[in-house]
Design a protein around this motif. Sequence first.
Motif, PDB file in Angstrom:
ATOM      1  N   GLN A 124      48.166  24.069 -10.588  1.00 32.13           N
ATOM      2  CA  GLN A 124      49.180  23.590  -9.652  1.00 32.13           C
ATOM      3  C   GLN A 124      48.572  22.912  -8.424  1.00 32.13           C
ATOM      4  OE1 GLN A 124      52.345  23.767 -10.562  1.00 32.13           O
ATOM      5  NE2 GLN A 124      51.696  24.778 -12.442  1.00 32.13           N
ATOM      6  N   GLY A 125      47.230  22.956  -8.305  1.00 33.90           N
ATOM      7  CA  GLY A 125      46.567  22.347  -7.153  1.00 33.90           C
ATOM      8  C   GLY A 125      46.875  23.044  -5.843  1.00 33.90           C
ATOM      9  N   LEU A 126      47.115  24.363  -5.898  1.00 36.14           N
ATOM     10  CA  LEU A 126      47.518  25.105  -4.703  1.00 36.14           C
ATOM     11  C   LEU A 126      46.338  25.471  -3.807  1.00 36.14           C
ATOM     12  CD1 LEU A 126      50.151  27.525  -6.295  1.00 36.14           C
ATOM     13  CD2 LEU A 126      50.529  25.329  -5.170  1.00 36.14           C
ATOM     14  N   ARG A 127      45.156  25.639  -4.378  1.00 35.57           N
ATOM     15  CA  ARG A 127      44.001  26.046  -3.567  1.00 35.57           C
ATOM     16  C   ARG A 127      42.839  25.051  -3.690  1.00 35.57           C
ATOM     17  NH1 ARG A 127      40.487  29.244  -6.774  1.00 35.57           N
ATOM     18  NH2 ARG A 127      41.313  29.707  -8.845  1.00 35.57           N
ATOM     19  N   THR A 128      43.161  23.818  -4.023  1.00 36.74           N
ATOM     20  CA  THR A 128      42.148  22.767  -4.154  1.00 36.74           C
ATOM     21  C   THR A 128      42.289  21.747  -3.028  1.00 36.74           C
ATOM     22  OG1 THR A 128      42.142  23.008  -6.569  1.00 36.74           O
ATOM     23  CG2 THR A 128      41.205  20.986  -5.660  1.00 36.74           C
ATOM     24  N   ILE A 129      41.180  21.444  -2.375  1.00 34.51           N
ATOM     25  CA  ILE A 129      41.145  20.414  -1.341  1.00 34.51           C
ATOM     26  C   ILE A 129      40.262  19.279  -1.849  1.00 34.51           C
ATOM     27  CG2 ILE A 129      40.524  19.887   1.044  1.00 34.51           C
ATOM     28  CD1 ILE A 129      40.777  22.899   1.626  1.00 34.51           C
ATOM     29  N   GLY A 130      40.808  18.062  -1.896  1.00 36.72           N
ATOM     30  CA  GLY A 130      40.052  16.921  -2.391  1.00 36.72           C
ATOM     31  C   GLY A 130      39.241  16.263  -1.285  1.00 36.72           C
ATOM     32  N   VAL A 131      37.994  15.933  -1.582  1.00 39.33           N
ATOM     33  CA  VAL A 131      37.138  15.213  -0.627  1.00 39.33           C
ATOM     34  C   VAL A 131      36.621  13.961  -1.321  1.00 39.33           C
ATOM     35  CG1 VAL A 131      35.039  15.278   0.770  1.00 39.33           C
ATOM     36  CG2 VAL A 131      36.444  17.330   0.551  1.00 39.33           C
TER      37      VAL A 131
END
Length: 406
Positions: A124-131
């Motif tokens: 769900q992309g709830l705890r992912t931060i994109g850099v």
Amino acid sequence: LLMFLTEYAEFLHCKGKKFTDFDEVRQEIEVETDRVTGMNKGISSVPINLRIYSPHVLSLTLIDLPGITKVPVGDQPPDIEQQIRDMIMQFISRENCLILAVTPANTDLANSDALKLAKEVDPQGLRTIGVITKLDLMDEGTDAREVLENKLLPLRRGYIGVVNRSQKDIDGKKDIKAALLAERKFFLSHPSYRHMADRMGTPYLQKVLNQQLTNHIRDTLPAFRSKLQSQLLSIEHEVEVYKNFRPEDPTRKTKALLQMVQQFSVDFEKRIEGSGDQVDTLELSGGAKINRIFHERFPFELVKMEFNEKELRREISYAIKNIHGIRQVLPCLFTPDMAFEAIVKKQIVKLKGPCLKSVDLVMQELINTVKKCTKKLATYPRLCEETERIVAGYIREREEKTKDQV
């Protein structure tokens, strides 16, 4: 006060030594990496623990994981990709972990290994931060605007773009302050990013990570508190039970005996299933060895069997003629049932040898597993001996029944 104004670093493997020159920090990381992994690009899951003290940085804990290596080089093993993948999954699978998925802007985001692994454990992309890095190296006429605006592959926590020092800048001793100024200038002057410049760059990334980490800790703390309280209550209950413990009490001895026997059963089951707390790194054992017997040794024994196709055809011919007796043998599409059964039974008998040999190997490994499990009962020799005798006897009984069925 001077201690808080001075920037310095400490390594866990160099306790008591403070590094104030960060070029020395870089050299120490390289030296320790070579010491642990060798001089030819080896890998290791043993972390290098570095703590940096500075009045100019926020409180953060970062785990720098390696990127996926597709082709082994140097001393790297053939399964380097799987090993690195397993190492990464070991960390990012934890629900209390925030994932910092770093992807170069000059590559296709759909092929990002970091985002692919993150999506496996955080769909769900709830705890992912994109850099997004290397924004300054993109082809002329292209940009990462859609990605940074979270439109292409949306993440709950969004994307942040950064521009790091190049290898030339590092070799030229370009300091961090100059690099941050150059990064700021890049975002303010770029037509595709100037409208979001306040939400881009390394300082903003630091701020967001600190804030996100604080919020994440606040969100996961209740579950930790509940788990710790449950464990505390369990321990307090055990303390109450054993507070008035009397060694000579026969009920205590019976309970202890049952607990040890139950633990033996759990250990044996884990060794067969492969989920034990102790992993043998020297040889195959337990369930792995039994699996190998069935899937490698047994097929190998079958392949070794001698098979004479000419002789078999002759036997089939004789069987068909003998079934017809004095009657003329007429051409037919199917082999007569009696002839087929006679030939098949004769061939199946040849499987008896490999089957019995496999049974012996499996039973021997089960006995060895029993002996390894009873080592924990070594302080009670009689219990150890009786447990081994009873279980081994049961295994022998099952062996005889299995051989009779064969």
